[in-house]
Motif scaffolding. Structure first.
Motif, PDB file in Angstrom:
ATOM      1  N   HIS A   1     -14.630  60.085  11.532  1.00  0.00           N
ATOM      2  CA  HIS A   1     -15.874  60.553  10.987  1.00  0.00           C
ATOM      3  C   HIS A   1     -17.173  59.768  11.710  1.00  0.00           C
ATOM      4  O   HIS A   1     -18.255  60.223  12.164  1.00  0.00           O
ATOM      5  CB  HIS A   1     -16.093  60.455   9.518  1.00  0.00           C
ATOM      6  CG  HIS A   1     -17.128  61.609   8.792  1.00  0.00           C
ATOM      7  ND1 HIS A   1     -18.154  61.179   8.758  1.00  0.00           N
ATOM      8  CD2 HIS A   1     -16.755  62.665   8.371  1.00  0.00           C
ATOM      9  CE1 HIS A   1     -18.819  62.419   8.145  1.00  0.00           C
ATOM     10  NE2 HIS A   1     -18.118  63.243   7.983  1.00  0.00           N
TER      11      HIS A   1
ATOM     12  N   THR B   1      -5.102  69.787   8.442  1.00  0.00           N
ATOM     13  CA  THR B   1      -6.449  69.965   8.993  1.00  0.00           C
ATOM     14  C   THR B   1      -6.896  71.237   9.336  1.00  0.00           C
ATOM     15  O   THR B   1      -6.119  72.090   9.558  1.00  0.00           O
ATOM     16  CB  THR B   1      -6.495  69.098  10.602  1.00  0.00           C
ATOM     17  OG1 THR B   1      -5.863  67.636  10.100  1.00  0.00           O
ATOM     18  CG2 THR B   1      -7.671  69.005  11.119  1.00  0.00           C
TER      19      THR B   1
ATOM     20  N   SER C   1      -8.180  55.392  11.364  1.00  0.00           N
ATOM     21  CA  SER C   1      -8.610  56.103   9.964  1.00  0.00           C
ATOM     22  C   SER C   1      -9.485  57.250  10.192  1.00  0.00           C
ATOM     23  O   SER C   1     -10.151  57.482  11.079  1.00  0.00           O
ATOM     24  CB  SER C   1      -9.268  54.909   9.188  1.00  0.00           C
ATOM     25  OG  SER C   1     -10.287  54.855   9.626  1.00  0.00           O
ATOM     26  N   GLU C   2      -9.516  57.986   9.079  1.00  0.00           N
ATOM     27  CA  GLU C   2     -10.367  59.291   9.201  1.00  0.00           C
ATOM     28  C   GLU C   2     -11.676  58.687   9.201  1.00  0.00           C
ATOM     29  O   GLU C   2     -12.718  59.386   9.712  1.00  0.00           O
ATOM     30  CB  GLU C   2     -10.075  60.057   7.848  1.00  0.00           C
ATOM     31  CG  GLU C   2      -8.629  60.693   7.754  1.00  0.00           C
ATOM     32  CD  GLU C   2      -8.362  61.932   6.672  1.00  0.00           C
ATOM     33  OE1 GLU C   2      -9.361  62.344   6.250  1.00  0.00           O
ATOM     34  OE2 GLU C   2      -7.266  61.884   6.171  1.00  0.00           O
TER      35      GLU C   2
ATOM     36  N   ARG D   1      -8.636  63.746  12.166  1.00  0.00           N
ATOM     37  CA  ARG D   1      -8.952  64.708  11.190  1.00  0.00           C
ATOM     38  C   ARG D   1     -10.407  64.091  10.691  1.00  0.00           C
ATOM     39  O   ARG D   1     -11.027  65.181  10.225  1.00  0.00           O
ATOM     40  CB  ARG D   1      -7.984  64.442  10.050  1.00  0.00           C
ATOM     41  CG  ARG D   1      -8.177  65.182   8.720  1.00  0.00           C
ATOM     42  CD  ARG D   1      -7.152  65.198   7.933  1.00  0.00           C
ATOM     43  NE  ARG D   1      -7.403  65.855   6.596  1.00  0.00           N
ATOM     44  CZ  ARG D   1      -6.503  66.429   5.715  1.00  0.00           C
ATOM     45  NH1 ARG D   1      -5.132  66.139   6.082  1.00  0.00           N
ATOM     46  NH2 ARG D   1      -6.797  67.025   4.764  1.00  0.00           N
ATOM     47  N   GLY D   2     -10.706  63.018  10.741  1.00  0.00           N
ATOM     48  CA  GLY D   2     -12.023  62.544  10.445  1.00  0.00           C
ATOM     49  C   GLY D   2     -13.000  63.115  11.267  1.00  0.00           C
ATOM     50  O   GLY D   2     -14.073  63.316  10.978  1.00  0.00           O
TER      51      GLY D   2
ATOM     52  N   ASP E   1     -13.505  66.659  10.487  1.00  0.00           N
ATOM     53  CA  ASP E   1     -14.498  66.998   9.055  1.00  0.00           C
ATOM     54  C   ASP E   1     -15.852  66.746   9.689  1.00  0.00           C
ATOM     55  O   ASP E   1     -16.709  67.222   9.134  1.00  0.00           O
ATOM     56  CB  ASP E   1     -14.210  66.032   8.265  1.00  0.00           C
ATOM     57  CG  ASP E   1     -12.756  66.475   7.704  1.00  0.00           C
ATOM     58  OD1 ASP E   1     -12.338  67.428   7.764  1.00  0.00           O
ATOM     59  OD2 ASP E   1     -12.348  65.394   6.685  1.00  0.00           O
TER      60      ASP E   1
ATOM     61  N   VAL F   1      -0.792  65.571   7.900  1.00  0.00           N
ATOM     62  CA  VAL F   1      -2.243  65.403   8.266  1.00  0.00           C
ATOM     63  C   VAL F   1      -2.361  66.472   9.171  1.00  0.00           C
ATOM     64  O   VAL F   1      -3.121  67.356   8.970  1.00  0.00           O
ATOM     65  CB  VAL F   1      -2.451  64.037   9.013  1.00  0.00           C
ATOM     66  CG1 VAL F   1      -3.907  64.152   9.599  1.00  0.00           C
ATOM     67  CG2 VAL F   1      -2.266  62.987   8.102  1.00  0.00           C
TER      68      VAL F   1
ATOM     69  N   GLU G   1      -5.165  60.748  12.206  1.00  0.00           N
ATOM     70  CA  GLU G   1      -5.897  60.381  11.032  1.00  0.00           C
ATOM     71  C   GLU G   1      -7.338  60.397  11.903  1.00  0.00           C
ATOM     72  O   GLU G   1      -8.240  60.903  11.098  1.00  0.00           O
ATOM     73  CB  GLU G   1      -5.342  59.050  10.321  1.00  0.00           C
ATOM     74  CG  GLU G   1      -4.116  59.295   9.528  1.00  0.00           C
ATOM     75  CD  GLU G   1      -4.180  58.082   8.783  1.00  0.00           C
ATOM     76  OE1 GLU G   1      -4.495  57.628   7.610  1.00  0.00           O
ATOM     77  OE2 GLU G   1      -3.402  57.125   9.471  1.00  0.00           O
TER      78      GLU G   1
END
Length: 335
Positions: A225, A283, A220-221, A251-252, A255, A279, A248
């Motif tokens: 993160h 991004t 998961s994003e 991408r997290g 960010d 996705v 995913e």
């Protein structure tokens, strides 16, 4: 009464237009008998020109096949299955074979109902796909008495299976980062109980060496993160590249890095895994990633189920198809 030019075209119309007997026209269209190649191609061309469509039920009675296969999946959102289904359909459509796509939602009862429906339709075979390589397929699959091909899933030892080559894909990712001069490469992995996550992590460790660090977590994003926050909250040297086990996660991670005003790819290069374009392309910056070539997996599965449904022999075992590197800006040169 409608004349031949107004109603549905029949095999009689094809035979008349081609100047052959009805049996010759039927043999040419169904690939049976001893029709020579020139006649066969002429009959097929004329059938197409006049708009003849063979009756599926009649053709099934003649060939002892339903000219349909089932595709059973637990992939609720279609992320993996839809590209594979497109590949399967591309192979089968030229052979007049239809595909029935059935989603189980990981519900054993729903899987049984779908299998019963496919059996009642007398499909020529089934392709089973899953969202993880080590997922056990429904036991009922082996009791249907028809060919089954497994894609992105673990079939019985004597079955025909197709997997993306996760080790080769991970190698592409890490070697790409190394080719850019990155030496402190971190791996943010997926869930450790997934075979694909373990294969990607182990390949990374083999290439990076004793200093290799793997952080397992959710696909998961949010996990991407959180992993970055953990890495940058502790002391010690920071990575100059990150290999993420999914787009995913990547991408997290990106960010989180942007929130810290860390330049990508200037300070840290990032690469994902999946090439999930919705996705990866959205991004910021667009994500370099590994493409699992899901459509090609579908192509190979379609060819295999077609051959098996005709009674042809396919060597059992797992065939691992190579992944490819998709370059975008997130792994570009240092700036």
């Amino acid at each position: 009464m409608k004349g031949p030019s107004q109603g549905r075209r029949t095999i009689h119309d094809v035979a008349r237009a081609a100047g052959v007997s009805i049996s010759t026209a039927s043999n040419a269209l169904n690939g049976t008998g001893r029709t020579n190649a020139e006649t066969r191609e002429r009959v097929k061309r004329i059938a197409e020109e006049i708009g003849f469509r063979p009756n599926a039920l009649a053709r099934g009675l003649l060939t002892k096949r339903s000219h349909a296969i089932g595709m059973l999946t637990n992939d609720t959102y279609g992320r993996l299955t839809l590209p594979m289904a497109a590949g399967v359909s591309e192979v089968l459509v030229d052979h007049g074979v239809s595909v029935f796509l059935c989603a189980t939602n990981n519900d054993p009862r729903l899987a049984r109902l779908h299998l019963e429906a496919l059996r009642d339709r007398q499909v020529d075979g089934i392709i089973f796909t899953a969202t993880r390589l080590d997922m056990k397929p429904p036991a009922e699959l082996t009791k249907l008495g028809i060919p089954v091909v497994y894609v992105f899933a673990e079939g019985p030892s004597e079955s025909v299976s197709f997997h993306p080559d996760d080790a080769q894909g991970a190698r592409l990712a890490v070697e790409h980062l190394m080719s850019l001069g990155r030496s402190r490469i971190l791996h943010i992995g997926g869930e450790q109980d997934y075979l694909a996550a373990r294969i990607r992590a182990e390949t990374y460790r083999q290439l990076v060496g004793p200093e290799a660090e793997v952080m397992f977590g959710e696909w998961s994003e949010e996990w991407g993160h959180a992993a970055i926050e953990t890495v940058f909250s502790r002391s010690g040297p920071k990575p100059d590249a990150i290999f993420c086990a999914s787009d995913e996660i990547a991408r997290g991670a990106i960010d989180a890095l942007r929130d810290m005003n860390i330049s990508i790819p200037g300070d840290i290069a990032v690469i994902g895994f999946d090439n999930w374009e919705v996705v990866a392309k959205q991004t910021r910056p667009p994500l370099t990633t590994i493409d699992m070539e899901l459509k090609e997996l579908g192509h190979q599965a379609g060819l295999a189920i077609l051959a098996l449904s005709k009674g042809e022999h396919i060597e059992p075992g797992i065939t691992r198809l190579p992944c490819s590197l998709v370059l975008r800006r997130s792994s570009g040169p240092r700036v």
